[in-house]
Scaffold this motif. Structure first.
Motif, short mmCIF file in Angstrom:
data_model
loop_
_atom_site.label_atom_id
_atom_site.label_comp_id
_atom_site.label_asym_id
_atom_site.label_seq_id
_atom_site.Cartn_x
_atom_site.Cartn_y
_atom_site.Cartn_z
N PRO A 186 -87.55 -5.30 65.37
CA PRO A 186 -86.92 -3.99 65.16
C PRO A 186 -85.97 -3.65 66.30
O PRO A 186 -86.17 -4.06 67.45
N ALA A 187 -84.93 -2.89 65.97
CA ALA A 187 -84.00 -2.41 66.99
C ALA A 187 -84.64 -1.30 67.80
O ALA A 187 -85.51 -0.57 67.30
N GLN A 188 -84.24 -1.16 69.05
CA GLN A 188 -84.76 -0.09 69.89
C GLN A 188 -84.26 1.26 69.34
O GLN A 188 -83.10 1.38 68.94
N ARG A 202 -93.06 12.57 59.69
CA ARG A 202 -92.72 11.16 59.67
C ARG A 202 -91.32 10.98 59.09
O ARG A 202 -90.71 11.92 58.61
N GLY A 203 -90.82 9.76 59.15
CA GLY A 203 -89.48 9.48 58.65
C GLY A 203 -88.51 9.16 59.76
O GLY A 203 -87.35 8.86 59.49
N TYR A 204 -88.95 9.25 61.00
CA TYR A 204 -88.08 8.94 62.12
C TYR A 204 -88.53 7.67 62.83
O TYR A 204 -88.17 7.42 63.97
N GLY A 205 -89.36 6.89 62.13
CA GLY A 205 -89.68 5.53 62.52
C GLY A 205 -90.12 5.37 63.96
O GLY A 205 -91.02 6.05 64.45
N LEU A 206 -89.46 4.44 64.63
CA LEU A 206 -89.90 4.05 65.97
C LEU A 206 -89.64 5.11 67.02
O LEU A 206 -90.23 5.05 68.10
N GLY A 217 -94.10 -2.19 71.74
CA GLY A 217 -93.18 -3.31 71.82
C GLY A 217 -93.29 -4.19 70.59
O GLY A 217 -94.06 -3.92 69.67
N SER A 218 -92.51 -5.26 70.58
CA SER A 218 -92.53 -6.21 69.47
C SER A 218 -92.30 -7.61 70.03
O SER A 218 -91.65 -7.79 71.06
N PRO A 243 -93.94 2.37 80.71
CA PRO A 243 -93.58 1.03 81.17
C PRO A 243 -92.46 0.45 80.33
O PRO A 243 -92.30 0.78 79.16
N ARG A 244 -91.68 -0.45 80.94
CA ARG A 244 -90.64 -1.14 80.19
C ARG A 244 -91.28 -2.13 79.24
O ARG A 244 -92.30 -2.70 79.52
N ARG A 245 -90.62 -2.33 78.11
CA ARG A 245 -91.13 -3.26 77.11
C ARG A 245 -90.48 -4.61 77.30
O ARG A 245 -89.30 -4.68 77.62
#
Length: 245
Positions: A186-188, A202-206, A217-218, A243-245
């Motif tokens: 997935p895109a950030q 809901r509806g705004y995903g990540l 993360g992914s 934290p950074r992913r």
């Protein structure tokens, strides 16, 4: 060769193992050129929630061991000259976990089934403070997999225990992960949600996952990918930078 090794390690980390043992005893690397790969592996393992302990087995007098020592690798992972010692040390550092797996089909009711599982485990594990956020994260991750992957889904909920045995306090820490068979990560999300949007919508995903989880993360897996999120109730959300992913 090193690129292939990096990809293989990344796929192993995506499965979130209890620990990773790198046996470099017979690695032919007289110039220690592979050192950055092992340092990067430990850094990626440390960013996963909970962190994945890493142990490395190699001859103590090898050029690779000397270069790793100069790079400060001893602060990142334990190095052993003996494989049995490495396994023993890794087992001692292994986090305690409980885990539930639910296999889902890519259909509209998949998110509802995931929410039901999250509700049941949060109540069973005494994690009610995380319940609302965990249900929301589960719903978003599963719906994203249904919509964008359209494949079989493995929904995994993990109770994260203390990183060392003997710790009496067990804070509420939960990991929610969704595995699918689509390799596209997935895109950030954009940095912020539009004004007026709350965590109960809901509806705004990540973007909602990013706001509700402590970190997410992914990673690619051998069959596709995993998208995961960790939820803590210590400290409260917003009290520390993520934290950074």
């Amino acid at each position: 060769m090193w690129l292939e090794a990096h990809r293989c390690i990344g796929k192993c980390l995506a499965e979130h193992p209890a620990g990773m043992l790198l046996d470099l005893t017979f690695l032919d690397d007289a110039t220690a050129g592979s050192a950055p790969l092992w340092v990067a592996t430990s850094a990626q393992a440390a960013r996963t929630q909970p962190p994945i302990p890493v142990a490395v087995c190699m001859p103590a007098q090898s050029p690779l061991a000397a270069r790793l020592a100069r790079l400060g690798a001893g602060r990142r992972f334990a190095m052993y000259a003996d494989l049995m010692q490495a396994r023993t040390g890794l087992a001692a550092a292994r986090p305690l976990t409980d885990q539930i797996l639910l296999r889902l089909h890519p259909e509209p009711m998949a998110a509802s089934a995931a929410r039901d599982v999250v509700t049941a485990v949060c109540q069973e594990w005494g994690m009610e403070p995380l319940l609302d956020r965990a249900r929301l994260v589960a719903s978003e991750l599963v719906n994203n997999a249904v919509e964008h992957a359209g494949t079989r889904i493995d929904f995994v909920v993990t109770r994260l225990g203390p990183l060392r045995r003997g710790i009496s306090r067990r804070p509420n820490r939960l990991r929610v992960a969704v595995y699918d068979l689509d390799p596209h990560l997935p895109a950030q999300p954009s940095p912020a949600m539009p004004p007026g949007i709350g965590l109960n919508q809901r509806g705004y995903g990540l973007r909602i996952v990013d706001a509700a989880a402590r970190v997410w993360g992914s990673l690619p897996t051998p069959a596709g990918k995993v998208v995961w999120a960790a939820l803590y109730d210590d400290p409260p959300i917003g009290s520390e930078p993520k934290p950074r992913r």
